[in-house]
Write an enzyme that holds these catalytic residues in place. Sequence first.
Site, PDB file in Angstrom:
ATOM      1  N   ASN A 208      43.868  21.390   7.253  1.00  0.00           N
ATOM      2  CA  ASN A 208      44.584  20.163   6.916  1.00  0.00           C
ATOM      3  C   ASN A 208      45.365  20.382   5.633  1.00  0.00           C
ATOM      4  OD1 ASN A 208      42.845  19.634   4.620  1.00  0.00           O
ATOM      5  ND2 ASN A 208      41.279  19.032   6.111  1.00  0.00           N
ATOM      6  N   LEU A 306      28.168  15.686   4.903  1.00  0.00           N
ATOM      7  CA  LEU A 306      27.828  14.488   4.134  1.00  0.00           C
ATOM      8  C   LEU A 306      26.622  13.775   4.738  1.00  0.00           C
ATOM      9  CD1 LEU A 306      28.373  12.350   1.962  1.00  0.00           C
ATOM     10  CD2 LEU A 306      30.098  11.351   3.491  1.00  0.00           C
ATOM     11  N   PHE A 323      33.882  11.074   0.343  1.00  0.00           N
ATOM     12  CA  PHE A 323      35.279  10.657   0.297  1.00  0.00           C
ATOM     13  C   PHE A 323      35.705  10.199   1.686  1.00  0.00           C
ATOM     14  CE2 PHE A 323      35.415  12.354  -3.826  1.00  0.00           C
ATOM     15  CZ  PHE A 323      36.635  12.049  -4.411  1.00  0.00           C
ATOM     16  N   LYS A 341      27.079   7.191   7.399  1.00  0.00           N
ATOM     17  CA  LYS A 341      26.644   8.483   6.858  1.00  0.00           C
ATOM     18  C   LYS A 341      25.349   8.367   6.050  1.00  0.00           C
ATOM     19  CE  LYS A 341      30.576  10.579   8.072  1.00  0.00           C
ATOM     20  NZ  LYS A 341      30.690  11.698   9.033  1.00  0.00           N
TER      21      LYS A 341
END
Length: 397
Positions: A208, A306, A323, A341
């Site tokens: 990315n 995460l 994030f 999460k």
Amino acid sequence: MLQGKSILLIIGGGIAAFKSLDLIRRLRERGARVTPVLTGAGAEFVTPLSVSALAGEKVHQELFDLTAEAEMGHIELSRAADLVVVAPATADLMGKMAGGLANDLASTLLMATDKRVLIAPAMNVRMWDHPATRRNADTLRGDGILFVGPNDGDMACGEYGPGRMAEPLEIVAAIGTALGDGPLKGRHVLVTSGPTHEPIDPVRYIANRSSGAQGAAIAAALRDLGARVTFVTGPASVPAPAGVEVVAVETARQMLEAVEAADPADAAIFAAAVADWHVTEARDQKIKKDARGLPTLGFAENPDILATVSQRETGRPGLVVGFAAETENVIEHATAKRERKGCDWILANDVSPETGIMGGTENKVHLVTAEGVEDWPRMDKHAVAARLAEKIAEALG
């Protein structure tokens, strides 16, 4: 805190040099010894006599002082101190430091020192915002130079904005932190950063647009508060900060292994932009175009780093920060992500193309916690990192 410490204070040429006189007094009140160095431009704003009287030491001004240089005085000065402080640090001094120039006593000392360096920038707002100054600041941070300020405020020139030198007591506090008395002293913090590269064949990969700039800035800010930082980074386009333990990885699976190897940690900040998928059968040889048409690629999900760390039953860091880079419904998606999460905080930002945030120098984030959402203004990524580091220090007590 500063009793018996030796500070080499370089005073640059700017109207803020008058604050250096108060800084000397504050340092000496706290038991520090101050060895002053006055640049030629600095001497236009404060006199050697006033600096010497307050410091109780000789003022050093000339590189070609035959008496001092017979004993390699610039080497001795640069290494006898516990910390080198530049206040004010002008655009010229910052440029010399970033470029490795050494054509006067101050710049030579800064090149010759083996001690940590803390600078307090001070200049006109347009000078601070100039691309050259921003590049130099980024270079210096990457080299491990510590910053305090600049602050927003009224300028002597009548303008308002960032560029005002930090106040003497702010600098004193930053000096204490730089000497190892920061609020995160004794804490271990894990930071992930950068993109991951998932190979297709030896020359192609899935990735990315993350530069790794925000993660690197966070690691540096935590380091500056005294933390021991393990910095797990993918193939970022910005260098890792000095003074942290760097673990370089390429893929998401390698990143998870590095994260697990870094245990235990008091806090973990997952700023990396991890690829969601990898190619199940990456080729050993370059895929060639041929008459058979397009190649068929199979994909599998990468591990959710995460969630893996957040949902541990044992060994979970006391604070886990994730994030959420979103292109729409930023806060809604980030809030749902935090709950899904199991992390404590999420820093959410809008990375849609029109913002210029992905790969840029600024960020606009929303801190999402169990208590609600805190909106931060758009600011430089280093300012975001400093603010986050302070909040982490508060959270860890």
